[in-house]
Design a protein around this motif. Sequence first.
Motif, PDB file in Angstrom:
ATOM      1  N   ILE A 139       0.819  -1.206   0.000  1.00  0.00           N
ATOM      2  CA  ILE A 139       0.000   0.000   0.000  1.00  0.00           C
ATOM      3  C   ILE A 139       0.861   1.267   0.000  1.00  0.00           C
ATOM      4  O   ILE A 139       0.533   2.259  -0.656  1.00  0.00           O
ATOM      5  N   GLY A 140       1.993   1.232   0.698  1.00  0.00           N
ATOM      6  CA  GLY A 140       2.849   2.414   0.731  1.00  0.00           C
ATOM      7  C   GLY A 140       3.408   2.760  -0.634  1.00  0.00           C
ATOM      8  O   GLY A 140       3.525   3.945  -0.989  1.00  0.00           O
TER       9      GLY A 140
ATOM     10  N   ILE B 256      -4.714   9.117  10.055  1.00  0.00           N
ATOM     11  CA  ILE B 256      -5.555   7.939  10.273  1.00  0.00           C
ATOM     12  C   ILE B 256      -4.690   6.736  10.627  1.00  0.00           C
ATOM     13  O   ILE B 256      -4.960   6.011  11.589  1.00  0.00           O
ATOM     14  N   TYR B 257      -3.618   6.522   9.855  1.00  0.00           N
ATOM     15  CA  TYR B 257      -2.711   5.395  10.098  1.00  0.00           C
ATOM     16  C   TYR B 257      -2.091   5.474  11.487  1.00  0.00           C
ATOM     17  O   TYR B 257      -1.989   4.462  12.194  1.00  0.00           O
ATOM     18  N   ALA B 258      -1.695   6.673  11.904  1.00  0.00           N
ATOM     19  CA  ALA B 258      -1.006   6.844  13.186  1.00  0.00           C
ATOM     20  C   ALA B 258      -1.899   6.545  14.383  1.00  0.00           C
ATOM     21  O   ALA B 258      -1.396   6.286  15.477  1.00  0.00           O
TER      22      ALA B 258
ATOM     23  N   ALA C 250     -12.908  13.485  -4.116  1.00  0.00           N
ATOM     24  CA  ALA C 250     -13.457  14.232  -2.985  1.00  0.00           C
ATOM     25  C   ALA C 250     -14.521  13.419  -2.246  1.00  0.00           C
ATOM     26  O   ALA C 250     -14.572  13.410  -1.006  1.00  0.00           O
ATOM     27  N   ALA C 251     -15.380  12.729  -2.999  1.00  0.00           N
ATOM     28  CA  ALA C 251     -16.420  11.914  -2.378  1.00  0.00           C
ATOM     29  C   ALA C 251     -15.814  10.791  -1.545  1.00  0.00           C
ATOM     30  O   ALA C 251     -16.291  10.478  -0.445  1.00  0.00           O
ATOM     31  N   HIS C 252     -14.748  10.188  -2.069  1.00  0.00           N
ATOM     32  CA  HIS C 252     -14.081   9.114  -1.343  1.00  0.00           C
ATOM     33  C   HIS C 252     -13.491   9.636  -0.035  1.00  0.00           C
ATOM     34  O   HIS C 252     -13.639   9.007   1.025  1.00  0.00           O
ATOM     35  N   LEU C 253     -12.819  10.781  -0.105  1.00  0.00           N
ATOM     36  CA  LEU C 253     -12.238  11.349   1.109  1.00  0.00           C
ATOM     37  C   LEU C 253     -13.326  11.727   2.117  1.00  0.00           C
ATOM     38  O   LEU C 253     -13.156  11.526   3.328  1.00  0.00           O
ATOM     39  N   GLY C 254     -14.426  12.257   1.622  1.00  0.00           N
ATOM     40  CA  GLY C 254     -15.527  12.594   2.520  1.00  0.00           C
ATOM     41  C   GLY C 254     -16.074  11.388   3.246  1.00  0.00           C
ATOM     42  O   GLY C 254     -16.398  11.469   4.444  1.00  0.00           O
ATOM     43  N   SER C 255     -16.147  10.263   2.542  1.00  0.00           N
ATOM     44  CA  SER C 255     -16.650   9.045   3.190  1.00  0.00           C
ATOM     45  C   SER C 255     -15.705   8.574   4.288  1.00  0.00           C
ATOM     46  O   SER C 255     -16.151   8.031   5.306  1.00  0.00           O
ATOM     47  N   GLN C 256     -14.404   8.801   4.103  1.00  0.00           N
ATOM     48  CA  GLN C 256     -13.449   8.427   5.150  1.00  0.00           C
ATOM     49  C   GLN C 256     -13.681   9.252   6.414  1.00  0.00           C
ATOM     50  O   GLN C 256     -13.625   8.726   7.532  1.00  0.00           O
ATOM     51  N   VAL C 257     -13.902  10.550   6.231  1.00  0.00           N
ATOM     52  CA  VAL C 257     -14.138  11.423   7.380  1.00  0.00           C
ATOM     53  C   VAL C 257     -15.365  10.961   8.162  1.00  0.00           C
ATOM     54  O   VAL C 257     -15.355  10.875   9.398  1.00  0.00           O
ATOM     55  N   VAL C 258     -16.427  10.640   7.451  1.00  0.00           N
ATOM     56  CA  VAL C 258     -17.680  10.234   8.093  1.00  0.00           C
ATOM     57  C   VAL C 258     -17.518   8.901   8.824  1.00  0.00           C
ATOM     58  O   VAL C 258     -18.019   8.723   9.941  1.00  0.00           O
ATOM     59  N   ARG C 259     -16.793   7.973   8.228  1.00  0.00           N
ATOM     60  CA  ARG C 259     -16.683   6.621   8.787  1.00  0.00           C
ATOM     61  C   ARG C 259     -15.650   6.487   9.897  1.00  0.00           C
ATOM     62  O   ARG C 259     -15.695   5.541  10.687  1.00  0.00           O
ATOM     63  N   LEU C 260     -14.714   7.416  10.008  1.00  0.00           N
ATOM     64  CA  LEU C 260     -13.585   7.267  10.924  1.00  0.00           C
ATOM     65  C   LEU C 260     -14.020   7.121  12.382  1.00  0.00           C
ATOM     66  O   LEU C 260     -14.846   7.887  12.873  1.00  0.00           O
ATOM     67  N   ARG C 261     -13.442   6.137  13.044  1.00  0.00           N
ATOM     68  CA  ARG C 261     -13.553   5.955  14.486  1.00  0.00           C
ATOM     69  C   ARG C 261     -12.136   5.707  15.000  1.00  0.00           C
ATOM     70  O   ARG C 261     -11.579   4.636  14.778  1.00  0.00           O
ATOM     71  N   ILE C 262     -11.567   6.688  15.679  1.00  0.00           N
ATOM     72  CA  ILE C 262     -10.142   6.627  15.985  1.00  0.00           C
ATOM     73  C   ILE C 262      -9.785   5.522  16.972  1.00  0.00           C
ATOM     74  O   ILE C 262      -8.621   5.136  17.077  1.00  0.00           O
ATOM     75  N   THR C 263     -10.759   4.983  17.690  1.00  0.00           N
ATOM     76  CA  THR C 263     -10.480   3.896  18.629  1.00  0.00           C
ATOM     77  C   THR C 263     -10.561   2.520  17.976  1.00  0.00           C
ATOM     78  O   THR C 263     -10.260   1.516  18.625  1.00  0.00           O
ATOM     79  N   ASP C 264     -10.968   2.476  16.725  1.00  0.00           N
ATOM     80  CA  ASP C 264     -11.119   1.214  15.992  1.00  0.00           C
ATOM     81  C   ASP C 264      -9.907   1.047  15.073  1.00  0.00           C
ATOM     82  O   ASP C 264      -9.911   1.497  13.925  1.00  0.00           O
ATOM     83  N   SER C 265      -8.858   0.373  15.567  1.00  0.00           N
ATOM     84  CA  SER C 265      -7.614   0.242  14.797  1.00  0.00           C
ATOM     85  C   SER C 265      -7.807  -0.485  13.469  1.00  0.00           C
ATOM     86  O   SER C 265      -7.265  -0.044  12.437  1.00  0.00           O
ATOM     87  N   PRO C 266      -8.548  -1.606  13.412  1.00  0.00           N
ATOM     88  CA  PRO C 266      -8.766  -2.259  12.108  1.00  0.00           C
ATOM     89  C   PRO C 266      -9.456  -1.347  11.094  1.00  0.00           C
ATOM     90  O   PRO C 266      -9.123  -1.356   9.909  1.00  0.00           O
TER      91      PRO C 266
ATOM     92  N   ARG D 122      -5.754   2.318   3.889  1.00  0.00           N
ATOM     93  CA  ARG D 122      -5.486   1.584   2.650  1.00  0.00           C
ATOM     94  C   ARG D 122      -6.407   2.004   1.519  1.00  0.00           C
ATOM     95  O   ARG D 122      -6.028   1.945   0.343  1.00  0.00           O
ATOM     96  N   SER D 123      -7.604   2.451   1.845  1.00  0.00           N
ATOM     97  CA  SER D 123      -8.564   2.814   0.803  1.00  0.00           C
ATOM     98  C   SER D 123      -8.120   4.036   0.016  1.00  0.00           C
ATOM     99  O   SER D 123      -8.684   4.336  -1.039  1.00  0.00           O
ATOM    100  N   ASN D 124      -7.101   4.735   0.506  1.00  0.00           N
ATOM    101  CA  ASN D 124      -6.634   5.910  -0.213  1.00  0.00           C
ATOM    102  C   ASN D 124      -5.979   5.562  -1.544  1.00  0.00           C
ATOM    103  O   ASN D 124      -5.861   6.421  -2.425  1.00  0.00           O
ATOM    104  N   ARG D 125      -5.574   4.319  -1.704  1.00  0.00           N
ATOM    105  CA  ARG D 125      -5.107   3.892  -3.023  1.00  0.00           C
ATOM    106  C   ARG D 125      -6.219   4.054  -4.047  1.00  0.00           C
ATOM    107  O   ARG D 125      -6.003   4.585  -5.152  1.00  0.00           O
ATOM    108  N   ASP D 126      -7.422   3.612  -3.683  1.00  0.00           N
ATOM    109  CA  ASP D 126      -8.554   3.714  -4.602  1.00  0.00           C
ATOM    110  C   ASP D 126      -8.929   5.175  -4.851  1.00  0.00           C
ATOM    111  O   ASP D 126      -9.286   5.554  -5.977  1.00  0.00           O
ATOM    112  N   ALA D 127      -8.845   5.994  -3.807  1.00  0.00           N
ATOM    113  CA  ALA D 127      -9.120   7.419  -3.982  1.00  0.00           C
ATOM    114  C   ALA D 127      -8.154   8.028  -4.997  1.00  0.00           C
ATOM    115  O   ALA D 127      -8.546   8.791  -5.885  1.00  0.00           O
TER     116      ALA D 127
END
Length: 311
Positions: free
Chosen positions: A37-38, A204-206, A265-281, A288-293
């Motif tokens: 992914i990197g 997000i990764y950190a 932009a839509a993909h990035l927006g969905s990441q913001v909405v879905r993010l839960r910082i306590t959920d490491s998986p 990883r989804s940023n590859r698709d973005a």
Amino acid sequence: MTDFSAPVADATANWVDTHAPLWARPYLRLARMDRPIGAWLLLMPCLWSAALAAGVARDLSHLPVTLVLFAIGALVMRGAGCTWNDITDRDLDGRVERTRSRPIPAGQVTVEQAVAFLGLQLLIGLVVLLQFNWFAVATGVASLIIVAVYPFMKRVTYWPQAVLGLAFSWGALMGFAAILARIDAAALWLYAGSIAWVIGYDTIYAHQDTDDDALIGVKSTALLFGENTQCWLALFYGLAVVLVALALWQGGAGLAGYLGLAAFAAHLGSQVVRLRITDSPLCLRLFRSNRDAGLVLFAGLLVDAIVRASV
């Protein structure tokens, strides 16, 4: 006796662990071949820049070879960067649960062996770089300064993600350097937009390591932003979209390019909405989804370059 078959904790069940020769596995893990992914994320700004530059030139003749060379270069130089990171961070990695199984702290590779492997990767990267014009060669070499200092930034600033952005976004300049032998304003806007994008996704990764990082004194934007990460992520992702839009405008992009940007932009927006910082998986999946973005933006820019070259 060292067990070369022992996988890295956060990269299990991959082709390196199941198919690579035992002697090669530690080196492939150093280069992160077990998690590509990197390399994809390093490649994305290169692809964007090459496609936008081809559109500016209205000429696709150099684009296929340029894209292939960028792909090889991204794979090799990402591996070199990770190897250098593991050399400099070997003591810290041994104190973090997720990273203590990496090849150097796990004893699979000595520091001297890692340095030799780093030299080999840099040599391959140089061979790839020398296939371009001399302006592009000089531009590529200049990036090594940022790559060299990045691993130390987490010790002195809460913004190591910004320095990573400077390094991982360098490809936004390289496409113009390789195809046009110059760096236009469009390339600079694209570079700035990519930096904002990298700060967002690496935050997000950190968030996977915030507990360990706090204990050992390592700094990151994830620790700095804390519970406000979603707001900061929206800010940086929004900034990325605006800056890339300015790059497209400056580069004279057409409808296809802007449609690609809209999907990005839509993909990035969905990441913001879905993010839960306590959920490491979940953080890892969103990262990883940023590859698709990145790929949807590239697709739009590629179609735009094809349209412009055919007119």
